[in-house]
Design a protein around this motif. Structure first.
Motif, PDB file in Angstrom:
ATOM      1  N   ASP A  36      50.767  -5.062  53.374  1.00 20.11           N
ATOM      2  CA  ASP A  36      51.247  -5.872  54.652  1.00 20.11           C
ATOM      3  C   ASP A  36      52.841  -6.376  54.564  1.00 20.11           C
ATOM      4  N   SER A  37      52.972  -6.971  53.461  1.00 12.93           N
ATOM      5  CA  SER A  37      54.343  -7.714  53.462  1.00 12.93           C
ATOM      6  C   SER A  37      55.451  -6.361  53.428  1.00 12.93           C
ATOM      7  N   PHE A  38      54.985  -5.190  53.030  1.00 10.77           N
ATOM      8  CA  PHE A  38      56.264  -4.011  53.217  1.00 10.77           C
ATOM      9  C   PHE A  38      55.971  -3.168  54.233  1.00 10.77           C
ATOM     10  N   GLY A  39      54.843  -3.444  55.361  1.00 10.12           N
ATOM     11  CA  GLY A  39      54.390  -2.696  56.252  1.00 10.12           C
ATOM     12  C   GLY A  39      54.092  -1.136  55.847  1.00 10.12           C
ATOM     13  N   ILE A  40      53.273  -1.051  54.543  1.00 10.36           N
ATOM     14  CA  ILE A  40      52.843   0.302  54.095  1.00 10.36           C
ATOM     15  C   ILE A  40      51.371   0.325  53.919  1.00 10.36           C
ATOM     16  N   SER A  41      50.977   1.252  53.774  1.00 15.37           N
ATOM     17  CA  SER A  41      49.509   1.491  53.509  1.00 15.37           C
ATOM     18  C   SER A  41      49.020   0.858  52.270  1.00 15.37           C
ATOM     19  N   ARG A  42      47.786   0.621  52.021  1.00 19.64           N
ATOM     20  CA  ARG A  42      47.200   0.056  50.590  1.00 19.64           C
ATOM     21  C   ARG A  42      47.472   1.407  49.603  1.00 19.64           C
ATOM     22  N   SER A  43      47.407   2.638  49.931  1.00 22.22           N
ATOM     23  CA  SER A  43      47.640   3.661  49.106  1.00 22.22           C
ATOM     24  C   SER A  43      48.882   3.633  48.523  1.00 22.22           C
TER      25      SER A  43
END
Length: 71
Positions: A30-37
């Protein structure tokens, strides 16, 4: 594509994590705005690079010790 990176096909695999670790990975994603994968891939890459760096540092220290005269 950001910074000229090519997308490379990946290998999918399944992993089991504790809820606590999953929450930490989700917060990181979330902090990087990316998926968990993507977050898991980044974190594993960082951990492996850190491990390689520590190994290289250990090798360097061994070589330095060989150059120092015995006291």
């Amino acid at each position: 594509m950001a910074m000229g990176r090519k997308l490379v096909p990946g290998v999918r695999f399944q992993v089991t994590m504790t809820e606590e670790l999953t929450s930490k990975v989700q917060a990181y994603a979330d902090s990087f705005g990316i998926s968990r994968s993507s977050a898991i891939s980044m974190l594993v890459t960082q951990a492996l690079q850190a491990n390689e760096s520590l190994n290289a540092l250990g090798d360097l220290m061994s070589e330095i010790k060989k150059l120092r005269p015995a006291e």
